[in-house]
Design a protein around this motif. Sequence first.
Motif, short mmCIF file in Angstrom:
data_model
loop_
_atom_site.label_atom_id
_atom_site.label_comp_id
_atom_site.label_asym_id
_atom_site.label_seq_id
_atom_site.Cartn_x
_atom_site.Cartn_y
_atom_site.Cartn_z
N PHE A 213 47.95 50.08 -25.30
CA PHE A 213 48.48 48.78 -25.71
C PHE A 213 47.36 47.75 -25.89
CE2 PHE A 213 50.24 44.61 -24.13
CZ PHE A 213 50.78 44.25 -25.34
N PHE A 214 46.56 47.59 -24.85
CA PHE A 214 45.57 46.50 -24.88
C PHE A 214 44.39 46.80 -25.80
CE2 PHE A 214 47.50 45.02 -20.86
CZ PHE A 214 47.70 43.71 -21.24
N GLN A 215 43.94 48.07 -25.84
CA GLN A 215 42.69 48.33 -26.56
C GLN A 215 42.91 48.87 -27.97
OE1 GLN A 215 40.02 50.57 -24.10
NE2 GLN A 215 39.50 48.75 -22.91
N VAL A 216 44.09 49.41 -28.23
CA VAL A 216 44.31 49.99 -29.55
C VAL A 216 45.32 49.19 -30.37
CG1 VAL A 216 44.98 52.07 -30.82
CG2 VAL A 216 43.78 52.27 -28.62
N MET A 217 46.52 49.01 -29.83
CA MET A 217 47.59 48.42 -30.63
C MET A 217 47.47 46.90 -30.75
SD MET A 217 49.06 51.10 -31.54
CE MET A 217 50.77 51.07 -32.05
N LEU A 218 47.16 46.22 -29.64
CA LEU A 218 47.08 44.76 -29.66
C LEU A 218 46.05 44.26 -30.68
CD1 LEU A 218 48.73 42.69 -28.19
CD2 LEU A 218 46.97 42.54 -26.43
N PRO A 219 44.82 44.83 -30.68
CA PRO A 219 43.85 44.35 -31.67
C PRO A 219 44.33 44.58 -33.12
CG PRO A 219 42.75 45.62 -29.97
CD PRO A 219 44.22 45.79 -29.74
N MET A 220 45.11 45.63 -33.34
CA MET A 220 45.56 45.88 -34.71
C MET A 220 46.60 44.85 -35.16
SD MET A 220 45.65 49.90 -35.57
CE MET A 220 46.84 50.42 -34.36
#
Lengths: 307, 324
Positions: A213-220
């Motif tokens: 969630f924090f490192q992959v999806m949120l930045p996208m």
Amino acid sequence: MSTTENSTDHTTDIPSNSNGKTKDPSDNVAVSKGERTVSVASHLVLSLWTVIVVLPLVWVFLSSWKTTSEIFQSPLSLPKEWSFDNYVRAWTDSNIGDYMLNSVIVVTSALVIVMVLGSAAAYSLARYPFPGSGIVYYLILAGLTFPVFLAIVPLFFVLKNTGLLNTLPGLIATYVAFAFPFTVFFLFPFFRALPQEIAEAAELDGAGEWRTFFQVMLPMARPGIVAISIFNFLGLWNQFLLPVALNTNEENYVLSQGMARFASQAGYAVDFGQLFAAVVITIVPVLVVYIVSQRQLQGSLSQGTLK
Amino acid sequence: MTAVIPPTTATVTKKPRRRRMPLARKGFLLVTLGIPFAFYTMFVLWPFAQAFIYSLTNWSGFSDTFDFIGFANYQALLKDDIFLKAVRNNLFLALVVPFTTIVLALALATMVTVGGAGTGAVRGLSRSSLYRIVSFFPYTIPAIVIGLVWAQMFDPSAGLVNGVLTSLGLDRFESFAWLGEVSTAMPVTMFVIIWGFVGFYMVLFIAAIKGIPAELYDAARVDGAGRVRMTMMVTLPMVRETIQTAYIYLGILALDAFVYMAALNASGGPQNSTLTITQDLFNTAFKKGQFGLASAMGVVLAVLTLLFAATVFLVNRLTGGKDR
């Protein structure tokens, strides 16, 4: 019409094959009279609107340097002398400085909390539908459609019973709660549109739910997050009803309440120079932030629409 | 799909994924969705639900006890001339403010995007970014401050409006109280609200119009369509959804309007000419201490809001809007 103008200002043009990059061959052809008329008329109307927008602001700015008697004698004139008197008095006497500090504390805290809670909830709803998640989604939407006014009376007692009435944490909590549905509503489609394969790949590589969630999806989902942060900031900064009803302790007043006091005094012995100075102090910071970041804001607005 | 809100078409669709959910994921969901939702329930859903219950009681707000009195509060509201006046004012606001704001914003947005002179492809007005940036200014100013500034602008003796009018030789306006006359208080108030919102919707519509494929404009142009025809045949149908969303937002705003009213005419205006339901509700609850009656006003407001939204959807559908 120069090509440089086009390329620096690509946000205004309808995207077309002639947009910006290459010089439009028709520039060399004589433009018909009707075309010119449309363009000139458009400029005139838009200029008129610009004046209607700017004139009151200029007037406020000029008045903020005048004395009350000067303001009453001739609303159109320039101030006789440019002294900081009004600004000093607005900052100290009418506590604009304190109110602004309260506003900054409340809005910043609420904004950070609602972005964390809202994006997490939107992500979970979008990525892991479970039996009943549809009901949860529609209950969150329901909060958007009802007027805040309907809830204000019971909310008063919810805060009173939890000891949060007339406190800054209480105000932060209600700001978060009422900004929450719009945040979820706005971010839900963004998270839904993200490619799930990437998240699955991250999980196969050993990333847990939180890391994914924090490192992959949120930045996208960044464009959506930026856009909704700006909307939430403006909305919360302008919030009026919640503080007026739930935060009546003068020490905890936010900016909008401080300004409302001027409004309720109007007609009595108001120090108008001070009033206008307070208005300028209130407007200028946000206006400056807007002018600096307007390209990003307009970009995120169209990003939101075009997605 | 064009709206402030990104794609609204995506609703929760249940994928036929019936595998058992791993424990770690359950925990993740509980924290990321459970905690915010519990919080939201306590501060938003629960108060809304309570309001409906209180509207059926005679609770004063200060006593511990109250009686259920059925629909007596609603019956009282039906006979309350001041409340009915407030309802009429709100309906008038909801009729005029969204319509005027949207027409003006659309006109300005159209000029910015297709007003440029040229014989080839349709293009935007040159050097138009200034208009766009400046028009958005009011949206960054707190509504209470907008109200305050315009209350001073319309001040009978010291305001800029009368200052300009008298300097143009219109002596009639030397001390004309715009906000103190029954005939002008409401129009002036509407003007202020519209002033505050046109810029935002203009920027929104510019974004929506830019989203229209340029080929559509080029084709219309080749067919010999002028600007007006192009706007009617290409722009309007393509930004329909955005207009609908904007209409609902502005309608909700016009039904509330509390901030502007508080700043322009805190007492409700001359002969209650600008009194709104929300002002009446606020006074009834916090000044008169009739929380039951105030909750009933809130319910009426909620019903009006839902009716308004439903009407906008219906009109859009009847005039040929697509069913998404």
